[in-house]
Design a protein around this motif. Sequence first.
Motif, mmCIF file in Angstrom:
data_model
loop_
_atom_site.group_PDB
_atom_site.id
_atom_site.type_symbol
_atom_site.label_atom_id
_atom_site.label_comp_id
_atom_site.label_asym_id
_atom_site.label_seq_id
_atom_site.Cartn_x
_atom_site.Cartn_y
_atom_site.Cartn_z
ATOM 1 N N GLN A 1 -27.544 -5.519 -14.377
ATOM 2 C CA GLN A 1 -27.817 -4.212 -14.026
ATOM 3 C C GLN A 1 -27.661 -3.392 -15.133
ATOM 4 N N LEU A 2 -26.654 -3.401 -15.932
ATOM 5 C CA LEU A 2 -26.349 -2.703 -17.114
ATOM 6 C C LEU A 2 -27.439 -3.102 -18.382
ATOM 7 N N LEU B 1 -30.306 -4.269 -17.750
ATOM 8 C CA LEU B 1 -31.877 -3.651 -17.152
ATOM 9 C C LEU B 1 -32.002 -2.149 -17.414
ATOM 10 N N ASP B 2 -30.656 -1.489 -17.408
ATOM 11 C CA ASP B 2 -30.798 -0.048 -17.708
ATOM 12 C C ASP B 2 -31.121 0.434 -19.161
ATOM 13 N N LEU B 3 -30.663 -0.677 -19.827
ATOM 14 C CA LEU B 3 -30.933 -0.495 -21.420
ATOM 15 C C LEU B 3 -32.260 -1.156 -21.938
ATOM 16 N N ALA B 4 -32.887 -1.930 -21.159
ATOM 17 C CA ALA B 4 -34.003 -2.958 -21.548
ATOM 18 C C ALA B 4 -34.990 -2.302 -22.068
ATOM 19 N N ASP B 5 -35.434 -0.965 -21.817
ATOM 20 C CA ASP B 5 -36.593 -0.207 -22.034
ATOM 21 C C ASP B 5 -36.614 -0.020 -23.618
ATOM 22 N N ASP B 6 -35.503 -0.012 -24.446
ATOM 23 C CA ASP B 6 -35.562 0.089 -25.863
ATOM 24 C C ASP B 6 -35.481 -1.178 -26.576
ATOM 25 N N TYR B 7 -35.761 -2.481 -25.666
ATOM 26 C CA TYR B 7 -35.679 -3.765 -26.619
ATOM 27 C C TYR B 7 -36.692 -4.448 -26.246
ATOM 28 N N GLU B 8 -37.240 -5.226 -27.204
ATOM 29 C CA GLU B 8 -38.246 -6.328 -27.086
ATOM 30 C C GLU B 8 -37.510 -7.776 -26.776
ATOM 31 N N HIS B 9 -36.535 -7.866 -27.309
ATOM 32 C CA HIS B 9 -35.751 -9.149 -26.978
ATOM 33 C C HIS B 9 -34.285 -8.886 -26.491
ATOM 34 N N ILE B 10 -33.871 -9.898 -25.692
ATOM 35 C CA ILE B 10 -32.645 -9.875 -25.095
ATOM 36 C C ILE B 10 -32.073 -11.058 -25.204
ATOM 37 N N ARG C 1 -30.735 -13.768 -14.128
ATOM 38 C CA ARG C 1 -31.033 -12.280 -13.485
ATOM 39 C C ARG C 1 -31.749 -11.385 -14.147
ATOM 40 N N VAL C 2 -31.186 -11.174 -15.445
ATOM 41 C CA VAL C 2 -32.149 -9.961 -16.190
ATOM 42 C C VAL C 2 -33.692 -10.471 -16.199
ATOM 43 N N SER C 3 -33.906 -11.664 -16.373
ATOM 44 C CA SER C 3 -35.259 -12.035 -16.379
ATOM 45 C C SER C 3 -36.042 -11.847 -15.049
ATOM 46 N N ALA C 4 -35.284 -12.127 -14.052
ATOM 47 C CA ALA C 4 -35.972 -12.082 -12.797
ATOM 48 C C ALA C 4 -36.279 -10.798 -12.306
ATOM 49 N N LEU C 5 -35.190 -9.584 -12.907
ATOM 50 C CA LEU C 5 -35.534 -8.300 -12.537
ATOM 51 C C LEU C 5 -36.465 -7.671 -13.408
ATOM 52 N N ASP D 1 -22.487 1.084 -36.190
ATOM 53 C CA ASP D 1 -21.960 2.276 -35.456
ATOM 54 C C ASP D 1 -21.749 1.977 -33.959
ATOM 55 N N VAL D 2 -20.652 2.744 -33.496
ATOM 56 C CA VAL D 2 -20.418 2.432 -31.915
ATOM 57 C C VAL D 2 -20.842 3.441 -31.252
ATOM 58 N N VAL D 3 -21.490 3.179 -30.037
ATOM 59 C CA VAL D 3 -22.134 3.931 -29.129
ATOM 60 C C VAL D 3 -21.727 3.750 -27.703
ATOM 61 N N ILE D 4 -20.923 4.556 -27.059
ATOM 62 C CA ILE D 4 -20.344 4.481 -25.821
ATOM 63 C C ILE D 4 -21.488 4.528 -24.616
ATOM 64 N N ILE D 5 -21.354 3.839 -23.657
ATOM 65 C CA ILE D 5 -22.329 3.792 -22.646
ATOM 66 C C ILE D 5 -21.582 3.795 -21.512
ATOM 67 N N ASP D 6 -21.765 5.047 -20.669
ATOM 68 C CA ASP D 6 -20.917 5.527 -19.536
ATOM 69 C C ASP D 6 -21.788 5.212 -18.306
ATOM 70 N N LYS D 7 -21.929 3.857 -18.063
ATOM 71 C CA LYS D 7 -22.853 3.515 -16.662
ATOM 72 C C LYS D 7 -22.171 2.460 -16.007
ATOM 73 N N VAL D 8 -22.028 2.661 -14.573
ATOM 74 C CA VAL D 8 -21.424 1.909 -13.562
ATOM 75 C C VAL D 8 -22.387 1.673 -12.616
ATOM 76 N N PHE D 9 -22.335 0.503 -11.726
ATOM 77 C CA PHE D 9 -23.551 0.422 -10.793
ATOM 78 C C PHE D 9 -22.708 -0.279 -9.567
ATOM 79 N N ASP D 10 -23.402 0.279 -8.266
ATOM 80 C CA ASP D 10 -22.616 -0.470 -7.102
ATOM 81 C C ASP D 10 -22.682 -2.046 -7.156
ATOM 82 N N SER D 11 -21.774 -2.626 -6.786
ATOM 83 C CA SER D 11 -21.560 -4.135 -6.658
ATOM 84 C C SER D 11 -21.097 -4.534 -5.383
ATOM 85 N N VAL D 12 -21.506 -5.843 -4.831
ATOM 86 C CA VAL D 12 -21.085 -6.473 -3.619
ATOM 87 C C VAL D 12 -20.046 -7.347 -4.023
#
Length: 307
Positions: free
Chosen positions: A75-76, A78-87, A101-105, A162-173
């Motif tokens: 999920q994390l 996926l949230d960043l994927a718009d900025d990248y052509e390759h993962i 999971r990423v490729s399926a999403l 450079d270090v970039v802090i990402i403040d993202k959490v997602f609901d998880s089962v």
Amino acid sequence: MAILVLAEHDNASLKLDTAKVVACAQAIGGDVDVLIAGDECAAVVDAAKLLSGVRHVLVAQSAQYANGFADNVAQLILDLADDYEHILAAATSQGKDTLPRVSALLDVAQLSEVVEVVSSDTFVRPIYAGNALATVQSHDAKKVLTVRTSAFDAVSNDGAADVVIIDKVFDSVTQFVSQSLSKSERPELGAASVVVSGGRGLGNGENFAILEKLADKLGGALGASRAAVDAGFVSNDLQVGQTGKIVAPDLYIAVGISGAIQHLAGMKDSKVIVAINKDPEAPIFQIADYGLEADLFDAVPELTDLL
């Protein structure tokens, strides 16, 4: 063009696999960012900053990422994927768990076990247990790849990302219950420069002590064939082969291993292969740089004493 590399770590140290995946990313071309998803992993961040050619180290720290659960990390990404052509991620347990999971999403096809970069959209991967190589071109807007790290040399540690802090959490089962880890003073199998592996020819698990002494003398890791693992001689985390660990050390010593295709797929890229087997017809001799036709119970102790 920007490339995102998922870091392989245990919250305490950065795995060598990450530096090898970065090398693959550099072969593709473009800006390379490394994503660290974990908890209390300052040492990992410090190590990632030094990887040569890395632009940014993206850091997401939360207890939710502490155990690397694939649904959270996917999920994390996926949230960043718009900025990248390759993962990209290493073709390890974590990478194989997360990137599908990423490729399926993203609704794209994953390219697995990449061993060579032809261009930004064309890659080489092994098929049929490594007996053939397929060149695959992807027309997807985003390319999701797992990388066979044994095929790439690690980048150097002279970077200053450079270090970039990402403040993202997602609901998880998914909920962490427990884990059981094998601890050893020897190097990790996938990162060791020397690997000593045993097969069914050892006869039983107790006889692996012979190989342990040799591995310790060489400062190497202990491995095993699937036949030895299936026979209960050693635990499956030592398995080298198509369904185990893929390794490419500087020196691989195969003791009492016949050389089945499944095993060869996991170690044939080793720089130097030494085979010890009393069967002159053993297939392992066909790919070995050095072969010793001898009884392993005589040869291995003698070799250990000479070191």
